[in-house]
Scaffold this motif. Structure first.
Motif, mmCIF file in Angstrom:
data_model
loop_
_atom_site.group_PDB
_atom_site.id
_atom_site.type_symbol
_atom_site.label_atom_id
_atom_site.label_comp_id
_atom_site.label_asym_id
_atom_site.label_seq_id
_atom_site.Cartn_x
_atom_site.Cartn_y
_atom_site.Cartn_z
ATOM 1 N N THR A 19 14.653 13.012 1.406
ATOM 2 C CA THR A 19 15.229 12.868 2.750
ATOM 3 C C THR A 19 14.264 13.336 3.843
ATOM 4 O O THR A 19 14.461 13.001 5.007
ATOM 5 C CB THR A 19 16.533 13.676 2.866
ATOM 6 O OG1 THR A 19 16.284 15.042 2.558
ATOM 7 C CG2 THR A 19 17.609 13.106 1.976
ATOM 8 N N VAL B 119 17.036 20.787 -9.667
ATOM 9 C CA VAL B 119 16.352 19.495 -9.686
ATOM 10 C C VAL B 119 16.984 18.543 -8.668
ATOM 11 O O VAL B 119 16.271 17.852 -7.923
ATOM 12 C CB VAL B 119 16.364 18.894 -11.106
ATOM 13 C CG1 VAL B 119 15.910 17.450 -11.096
ATOM 14 C CG2 VAL B 119 15.489 19.720 -12.036
ATOM 15 N N ALA B 120 18.311 18.498 -8.617
ATOM 16 C CA ALA B 120 18.989 17.601 -7.678
ATOM 17 C C ALA B 120 18.688 17.996 -6.231
ATOM 18 O O ALA B 120 18.384 17.123 -5.397
ATOM 19 C CB ALA B 120 20.491 17.633 -7.933
ATOM 20 N N ILE B 121 18.743 19.277 -5.909
ATOM 21 C CA ILE B 121 18.472 19.720 -4.544
ATOM 22 C C ILE B 121 17.014 19.454 -4.177
ATOM 23 O O ILE B 121 16.718 19.025 -3.051
ATOM 24 C CB ILE B 121 18.833 21.219 -4.391
ATOM 25 C CG1 ILE B 121 20.351 21.380 -4.454
ATOM 26 C CG2 ILE B 121 18.278 21.793 -3.096
ATOM 27 C CD1 ILE B 121 20.816 22.812 -4.527
ATOM 28 N N THR B 122 16.107 19.671 -5.101
ATOM 29 C CA THR B 122 14.693 19.396 -4.841
ATOM 30 C C THR B 122 14.459 17.920 -4.565
ATOM 31 O O THR B 122 13.730 17.558 -3.633
ATOM 32 C CB THR B 122 13.832 19.860 -6.032
ATOM 33 O OG1 THR B 122 14.077 21.239 -6.275
ATOM 34 C CG2 THR B 122 12.362 19.632 -5.775
ATOM 35 N N CYS B 123 15.084 17.047 -5.343
ATOM 36 C CA CYS B 123 14.941 15.604 -5.121
ATOM 37 C C CYS B 123 15.544 15.186 -3.785
ATOM 38 O O CYS B 123 14.957 14.372 -3.055
ATOM 39 C CB CYS B 123 15.580 14.823 -6.269
ATOM 40 S SG CYS B 123 14.662 14.926 -7.804
ATOM 41 N N ILE B 124 16.705 15.721 -3.469
ATOM 42 C CA ILE B 124 17.360 15.369 -2.205
ATOM 43 C C ILE B 124 16.503 15.813 -1.023
ATOM 44 O O ILE B 124 16.280 15.041 -0.076
ATOM 45 C CB ILE B 124 18.776 15.978 -2.142
ATOM 46 C CG1 ILE B 124 19.688 15.268 -3.128
ATOM 47 C CG2 ILE B 124 19.341 15.902 -0.723
ATOM 48 C CD1 ILE B 124 21.028 15.936 -3.309
ATOM 49 N N HIS C 8 13.294 16.441 -1.012
ATOM 50 C CA HIS C 8 12.014 15.714 -1.000
ATOM 51 C C HIS C 8 12.164 14.309 -0.439
ATOM 52 O O HIS C 8 11.355 13.856 0.381
ATOM 53 C CB HIS C 8 11.435 15.655 -2.410
ATOM 54 C CG HIS C 8 10.180 14.861 -2.510
ATOM 55 N ND1 HIS C 8 8.986 15.286 -1.988
ATOM 56 C CD2 HIS C 8 9.939 13.636 -3.061
ATOM 57 C CE1 HIS C 8 8.057 14.379 -2.210
ATOM 58 N NE2 HIS C 8 8.607 13.364 -2.868
ATOM 59 N N CYS D 10 14.369 24.335 -18.457
ATOM 60 C CA CYS D 10 15.083 24.142 -17.200
ATOM 61 C C CYS D 10 14.500 25.078 -16.147
ATOM 62 O O CYS D 10 14.045 26.166 -16.466
ATOM 63 C CB CYS D 10 16.578 24.427 -17.368
ATOM 64 S SG CYS D 10 17.409 23.235 -18.393
ATOM 65 N N LEU E 80 19.940 21.784 -13.397
ATOM 66 C CA LEU E 80 20.249 20.460 -12.858
ATOM 67 C C LEU E 80 20.472 20.514 -11.352
ATOM 68 O O LEU E 80 20.060 19.600 -10.621
ATOM 69 C CB LEU E 80 21.473 19.877 -13.567
ATOM 70 C CG LEU E 80 21.258 19.466 -15.023
ATOM 71 C CD1 LEU E 80 22.581 19.021 -15.649
ATOM 72 C CD2 LEU E 80 20.219 18.356 -15.113
ATOM 73 N N LEU E 81 21.124 21.566 -10.876
ATOM 74 C CA LEU E 81 21.324 21.712 -9.428
ATOM 75 C C LEU E 81 19.989 21.893 -8.703
ATOM 76 O O LEU E 81 19.782 21.310 -7.628
ATOM 77 C CB LEU E 81 22.243 22.892 -9.137
ATOM 78 C CG LEU E 81 23.725 22.682 -9.426
ATOM 79 C CD1 LEU E 81 24.488 23.986 -9.229
ATOM 80 C CD2 LEU E 81 24.283 21.599 -8.538
#
Length: 110
Positions: free
Chosen positions: A106, A97-102, A104, A47, A94-95
């Motif tokens: 947006t 990964v989620a923030i990085t995806c959001i 990236h 992680c 997980l947070l």
């Protein structure tokens, strides 16, 4: 290290054989099961929350060392700490990964 070590108070006879009290062996309780959560803490090393992962791994290894030294209460306490820190590491990962995806997806230009 052997966990099933028993206290044999052997008395040697003239023939050279030793006799020990079998009742002291039967009275000893088996040690509680080992709960160090080593597999979980190794899994959390993948992680992206690296300082927290290392802390969980250290707690897990300390739990195993305490167990093999005979400190079962300390082992249980350190195992619980390893579990809590590993769960925190998974949530933080997980947070991240989620923030990085959001971020990236947006900020992409179409």
């Amino acid at each position: 290290m052997a966990l099933g070590v028993f206290n044999s108070q052997g008395k040697s006879s003239l023939s050279g054989s030793t006799s020990f009290d079998h009742s002291s062996i039967e009275e000893q309780e088996p040690p509680p099961p080992l709960r160090s959560y080593l597999c979980l803490t190794i899994f959390t090393c993948f992680c992206p929350a690296h300082p927290v992962n290392i802390v969980a791994l250290v707690f897990s290894i300390m739990s195993r060392n305490s167990y093999y030294d005979g400190d079962y209460d300390g082992s249980r306490r350190l195992g619980k700490n390893a579990l809590y820190v590993a769960i925190a590491s998974i949530i933080i990962g997980l947070l991240v990964v989620a923030i990085t995806c959001i971020v990236h997806f947006t900020t992409m230009d179409f």
